[in-house]
Scaffold this motif. Structure first.
Motif, mmCIF file in Angstrom:
data_model
loop_
_atom_site.group_PDB
_atom_site.id
_atom_site.type_symbol
_atom_site.label_atom_id
_atom_site.label_comp_id
_atom_site.label_asym_id
_atom_site.label_seq_id
_atom_site.Cartn_x
_atom_site.Cartn_y
_atom_site.Cartn_z
ATOM 1 N N LEU A 95 1.018 -1.307 -0.081
ATOM 2 C CA LEU A 95 0.010 -0.010 -0.116
ATOM 3 C C LEU A 95 0.806 1.247 -0.061
ATOM 4 N N PRO A 96 1.750 1.454 0.874
ATOM 5 C CA PRO A 96 2.584 2.758 0.772
ATOM 6 C C PRO A 96 3.402 3.030 -0.532
ATOM 7 N N ILE A 97 3.808 2.124 -0.968
ATOM 8 C CA ILE A 97 4.455 2.006 -2.274
ATOM 9 C C ILE A 97 3.630 2.361 -3.594
ATOM 10 N N VAL A 98 2.608 1.795 -3.708
ATOM 11 C CA VAL A 98 1.695 2.435 -4.556
ATOM 12 C C VAL A 98 1.048 3.519 -4.327
ATOM 13 N N GLU A 99 0.790 4.165 -3.068
ATOM 14 C CA GLU A 99 0.379 5.287 -2.985
ATOM 15 C C GLU A 99 1.603 6.340 -3.200
ATOM 16 N N ARG A 100 2.825 6.336 -2.715
ATOM 17 C CA ARG A 100 4.071 7.100 -2.893
ATOM 18 C C ARG A 100 4.172 7.455 -4.401
ATOM 19 N N LEU A 101 4.081 6.254 -5.330
ATOM 20 C CA LEU A 101 4.612 6.270 -6.597
ATOM 21 C C LEU A 101 3.264 6.206 -7.524
ATOM 22 N N ASN A 102 2.126 6.475 -6.968
ATOM 23 C CA ASN A 102 0.799 6.801 -7.394
ATOM 24 C C ASN A 102 0.708 5.399 -8.728
#
Length: 381
Positions: A95-102
Motif C-alpha cells: 500500500l505505501p509504495i503504490v500510494e507514494r509512486l501513484n
C-alpha cells in the motif's frame, strides 16, 4: 506518459501472486484467473489494438518480497497497474509504495474492511458482504456459541473482532479464541481441538488461511467431530482448499462467499469451462479466481475508454462501472472503490463443490467501514 497514441506497444501490467510458499494454494489460482482474463482480452484483439503483457513476479508468500517487487514494477519495469496480493499483510506492505509512486493496485481478495486508498480497487468481499449473512445463518441454524480459530495476522484478528460484535448483537457468545502461525501444521491444532472438545461450541468460526486451512480441517476430522452439529464456518475456505484437504474432510462445512463454482448461468458455465480447459478438468474455480478474473476485464474496459494507464485518469473511469461477472452483475462502488458483490452461503459436498444454501437477491453495496452496523436481513433456513 502512458497513452497509446500513435503506438502499437503492448500495455504492461504487474501481476503479484505467490506461486510458492504457504499461500500458494490459493494465490496460484488468483494468478490463473488473472492470466485467463488477459488471454481472453488479447485473443479478442487486445485493448485498442494493443496486447496486455503481464510482468509477473513470485513473492513466495513473503511480505518483504511483495514490497520489493511492487517497487521494482513501479520504478524499474515502468508498470503503473498491479493485480495482486491475497493476505491483508501483503496488501498493507504494498500500500505505501503504490500510494507514494501513484500506482493502482487491484486487490481481488475478501478482507477485514476499514480501509480506503485512492490507489486500490478492492474487488473481494468486505465484512458487510459476507460476515453479516453468515452470522445470521449460523446462529439461526446451529446455535449461538462460537469458537474462533484464526491465523495470526491482521485479517483474522479484525474479522473476529467484527464477528464478535455481530454475535453479541444476536445474543451469542464466544467460548474460545485461538490463533496459530501462518505456517501452522496439524500438531498446532491438536490443543485447539482438545479445547473445542471441552467447550462444545455450536460453531467453529475459522479465519485460518493458506496451507494451515488444510491442517485445521484434517485435525478436526481426526477428532471425529461432526459438521452436521458443529461445522467449521469460514469466509476464506474455498474449493481450492477443499481439494487440497480431501473432499471427505471438507464435506459438510460452511463458507460464505460471493461466488461458488457451481452457480448456474451461462456466464459462469463459460468461465468454468475456460478455466478447466486451460488448467485441467480436476482444477476447480473459486471466489478468489473469479475476482481476479473479472477485475482484469473491468480494467480493460476502463483502459479502452481512457486509452491511458495514467492512474488518476484510469481510476476515475473505473469508479461506478458495472460488469456481468460469473457471480452475477457487479459494480465498483464510486463512494469507496470497493466492488458491490453478491452474498452467498454454501455447504461443501462430496464432490468438493458447495451446495448453495442462501444468496442475496442482488449484489450488496460495499460498506467497508460498517457505517450501518445493524442486523442484516434474516437468512431463511
Amino acid at each position: 506518459m502512458y497513452s497509446s497514441t500513435q503506438t502499437s506497444e503492448p500495455w504492461r501490467v504487474g501481476v503479484l501472486f505467490s506461486r510458492t510458499g504457504y499461500m500458494a494454494v490459493i494465490e496460484e489460482t488468483q494468478l490463473r484467473g488473472t492470466l485467463i482474463a488477459i488471454e481472453e482480452i488479447n485473443a479478442a484483439g487486445g485493448v485498442n489494438g494493443r496486447e496486455i503483457v503481464p510482468v509477473i513476479y513470485d513473492p513466495a508468500s513473503e511480505n518483504a518480497l511483495f514490497r520489493s517487487y511492487a517497487r521494482r514494477m513501479l520504478v524499474a519495469d515502468g508498470v503503473s497497474t498491479i493485480f495482486g496480493c491475497y493476505t491483508s499483510s501483503s496488501r498493507k506492505a504494498v500500500l505505501p509504495i503504490v500510494e507514494r509512486l501513484n500506482g493502482l493496485l487491484w486487490y481481488p481478495t475478501l478482507y477485514e474492511g476499514f480501509e480506503y486508498s485512492p490507489n486500490i480497487i478492492y474487488t473481494g468481499a468486505a465484512p458487510n458482504q459476507n460476515s453479516f449473512a453468515l452470522c445470521d445463518f449460523l446462529t439461526e441454524r446451529y446455535g449461538t456459541r462460537f469458537f474462533f480459530v484464526g491465523s495470526d495476522y491482521v485479517y483474522p484478528r479484525e474479522s473476529n473482532r467484527i464477528m464478535r460484535e455481530l454475535l453479541s448483537r444476536r445474543g451469542g457468545e464466544m467460548v474460545g479464541e485461538r490463533y496459530v502461525s501462518l505456517r501452522a501444521d496439524r500438531t498446532d491444532f491438536l490443543p485447539i481441538m482438545q479445547e473445542i472438545r471441552r467447550t462444545q461450541p455450536d460453531v467453529i468460526f475459522s479465519t485460518v488461511v493458506g496451507d494451515s486451512t488444510v491442517a485445521l480441517y484434517q485435525t478436526y476430522a481426526d477428532f471425529g467431530f461432526d459438521p452436521r452439529t458443529m461445522p467449521i464456518a469460514s469466509l476464506t475456505t474455498t474449493e481450492a482448499e477443499i481439494k487440497a484437504m480431501g473432499f471427505d474432510v471438507g464435506l459438510g462445512h460452511i463458507t460464505a462467499a460471493p461466488y461458488f463454482q457451481g452457480l448456474p448461468g451461462s456466464r459462469n458455465e463459460s468461465f468454468v469451462s475456460r478455466y478447466k480447459q486451460r488448467f485441467g478438468e480436476d482444477e476447480p474455480t473459486n471466489m478468489c479466481v473469479e475476482a481476479a478474473y473479472f477485475q482484469v476485464h473491468m480494467f480493460a474496459r476502463a483502459l479502452e475508454l481512457t486509452d491511458t494507464l495514467d492512474t488518476d485518469v484510469l481510476r476515475s473511469t473505473v469508479l461506478g462501472t458495472t460488469f456481468d461477472a460469473p457471480q452475477g452483475p457487479i459494480a465498483i462502488n464510486p463512494g469507496c472503490s470497493h466492488a458491490n458483490v453478491w452474498a452467498r452461503i454454501g455447504r461443501a459436498n462430496d464432490r468438493g463443490q458447495f451446495d448453495l444454501l442462501w444468496e442475496s437477491n442482488s449484489s450488496v453495496d460495499a460498506d467497508p467501514f460498517l457505517q450501518c452496523l445493524v442486523r442484516s436481513p434474516g437468512v431463511e433456513t
